[in-house]
Design a protein around this motif. Structure first.
Motif, short mmCIF file in Angstrom:
data_model
loop_
_atom_site.label_atom_id
_atom_site.label_comp_id
_atom_site.label_asym_id
_atom_site.label_seq_id
_atom_site.Cartn_x
_atom_site.Cartn_y
_atom_site.Cartn_z
N MET A 167 0.82 -1.19 0.00
CA MET A 167 0.00 0.00 0.00
C MET A 167 0.87 1.26 0.00
O MET A 167 0.49 2.26 -0.58
CB MET A 167 -0.93 -0.03 1.22
CG MET A 167 -1.99 1.02 1.19
SD MET A 167 -3.08 0.84 -0.22
CE MET A 167 -4.63 0.98 0.56
N GLY A 168 2.04 1.19 0.60
CA GLY A 168 2.95 2.33 0.63
C GLY A 168 3.40 2.73 -0.75
O GLY A 168 3.60 3.91 -1.04
N GLU A 169 3.58 1.74 -1.64
CA GLU A 169 4.01 2.02 -3.01
C GLU A 169 2.92 2.78 -3.76
O GLU A 169 3.22 3.69 -4.53
CB GLU A 169 4.36 0.73 -3.74
CG GLU A 169 5.60 0.06 -3.20
CD GLU A 169 5.87 -1.28 -3.87
OE1 GLU A 169 5.16 -1.63 -4.84
OE2 GLU A 169 6.79 -1.96 -3.42
N ILE A 170 1.68 2.39 -3.56
CA ILE A 170 0.56 3.06 -4.23
C ILE A 170 0.45 4.50 -3.74
O ILE A 170 0.26 5.42 -4.53
CB ILE A 170 -0.76 2.30 -4.02
CG1 ILE A 170 -0.69 0.93 -4.66
CG2 ILE A 170 -1.95 3.10 -4.55
CD1 ILE A 170 -0.40 0.92 -6.15
N LYS A 171 0.60 4.71 -2.43
CA LYS A 171 0.55 6.08 -1.90
C LYS A 171 1.68 6.91 -2.49
O LYS A 171 1.46 8.08 -2.82
CB LYS A 171 0.62 6.06 -0.38
CG LYS A 171 -0.67 5.59 0.25
CD LYS A 171 -0.67 5.85 1.74
CE LYS A 171 -1.87 5.21 2.35
NZ LYS A 171 -2.96 6.08 2.59
N ALA A 172 2.86 6.32 -2.64
CA ALA A 172 3.99 7.05 -3.24
C ALA A 172 3.69 7.40 -4.70
O ALA A 172 3.96 8.51 -5.15
CB ALA A 172 5.27 6.21 -3.15
N LEU A 173 3.10 6.45 -5.44
CA LEU A 173 2.71 6.72 -6.83
C LEU A 173 1.67 7.83 -6.90
O LEU A 173 1.75 8.72 -7.76
CB LEU A 173 2.14 5.46 -7.48
CG LEU A 173 3.12 4.43 -8.00
CD1 LEU A 173 2.37 3.16 -8.42
CD2 LEU A 173 3.92 4.97 -9.15
N LEU A 174 0.68 7.78 -6.02
CA LEU A 174 -0.36 8.81 -6.01
C LEU A 174 0.21 10.18 -5.65
O LEU A 174 -0.19 11.19 -6.22
CB LEU A 174 -1.48 8.43 -5.05
CG LEU A 174 -2.37 7.27 -5.51
CD1 LEU A 174 -3.27 6.79 -4.38
CD2 LEU A 174 -3.20 7.67 -6.73
N ASN A 175 1.17 10.22 -4.71
CA ASN A 175 1.82 11.48 -4.36
C ASN A 175 2.58 12.05 -5.55
O ASN A 175 2.53 13.24 -5.83
CB ASN A 175 2.76 11.31 -3.17
CG ASN A 175 2.01 11.14 -1.87
OD1 ASN A 175 0.86 11.54 -1.75
ND2 ASN A 175 2.65 10.53 -0.89
N GLU A 176 3.31 11.18 -6.26
CA GLU A 176 4.04 11.61 -7.46
C GLU A 176 3.08 12.09 -8.53
O GLU A 176 3.32 13.10 -9.19
CB GLU A 176 4.90 10.47 -8.01
CG GLU A 176 6.14 10.18 -7.19
CD GLU A 176 7.13 11.33 -7.21
OE1 GLU A 176 7.36 11.93 -8.28
OE2 GLU A 176 7.67 11.65 -6.13
N ALA A 177 2.00 11.36 -8.73
CA ALA A 177 1.01 11.73 -9.75
C ALA A 177 0.38 13.08 -9.42
O ALA A 177 0.17 13.91 -10.31
CB ALA A 177 -0.07 10.66 -9.87
N GLY A 178 0.09 13.31 -8.15
CA GLY A 178 -0.51 14.57 -7.73
C GLY A 178 0.42 15.76 -7.88
O GLY A 178 -0.03 16.90 -7.99
N ALA A 179 1.72 15.49 -7.91
CA ALA A 179 2.70 16.57 -8.04
C ALA A 179 3.03 16.88 -9.51
O ALA A 179 3.79 17.81 -9.78
CB ALA A 179 3.98 16.17 -7.30
N LEU A 180 2.46 16.13 -10.44
CA LEU A 180 2.73 16.38 -11.85
C LEU A 180 2.23 17.76 -12.25
O LEU A 180 1.20 18.21 -11.78
CB LEU A 180 2.02 15.34 -12.74
CG LEU A 180 2.55 13.91 -12.67
CD1 LEU A 180 1.66 12.99 -13.52
CD2 LEU A 180 3.98 13.84 -13.18
#
Length: 125
Positions: A1-14
């Motif tokens: 789940m931590g990997e998905i949160k990291a992906l979502l954080n990166e996506a939100g910063a695009l």
């Protein structure tokens, strides 16, 4: 789940289209979508009134399943729809597409049939 949160954080910063990347990751993870299944997802498959998503499962035979929206599906899909409207993108068929009307996900050209016999085509979207 931590990997998905990291992906979502990166996506939100695009800087460009964070809503698109966030919605794609969130919905794909929550519903276990393959890239081809996400590419075939249509706006007509999403019911904001019923809080459901109709997904065509491709592996092991094309079957259509009705999923309840979970987690943040409703919010990210609504944000995506609003982003398209702000940018003047016609909201017609594919959920995950760019402003130029091209699909955000590339799939091989193939065809599938839903349970009711309706033909769906995968194309370079």
């Amino acid at each position: 789940m931590g990997e998905i949160k990291a992906l979502l954080n990166e996506a939100g910063a695009l800087r460009k289209r964070p809503e698109l990347a966030t919605a794609l990751i969130e919905v794909s993870f929550n519903h276990g979508l393959r890239s081809s299944e996400a590419a075939l997802l249509q706006w007509e498959d999403i019911s904001f009134d019923d809080n459901t998503i109709s997904i065509i499962r491709l592996k092991g035979g094309a079957t259509e399943t009705l999923h309840p929206m979970i987690e943040n599906d409703y919010r990210v899909l609504l944000d995506l729809k609003k982003m398209y409207e702000r940018r003047g993108v016609v909201i017609s068929h594919e959920v995950f597409k760019t402003e130029k009307g091209k699909g955000y996900i590339k799939v091989k050209q193939q065809r599938w049939f839903t349970k009711n016999g309706e033909e769906r085509r995968g194309r370079d979207l």
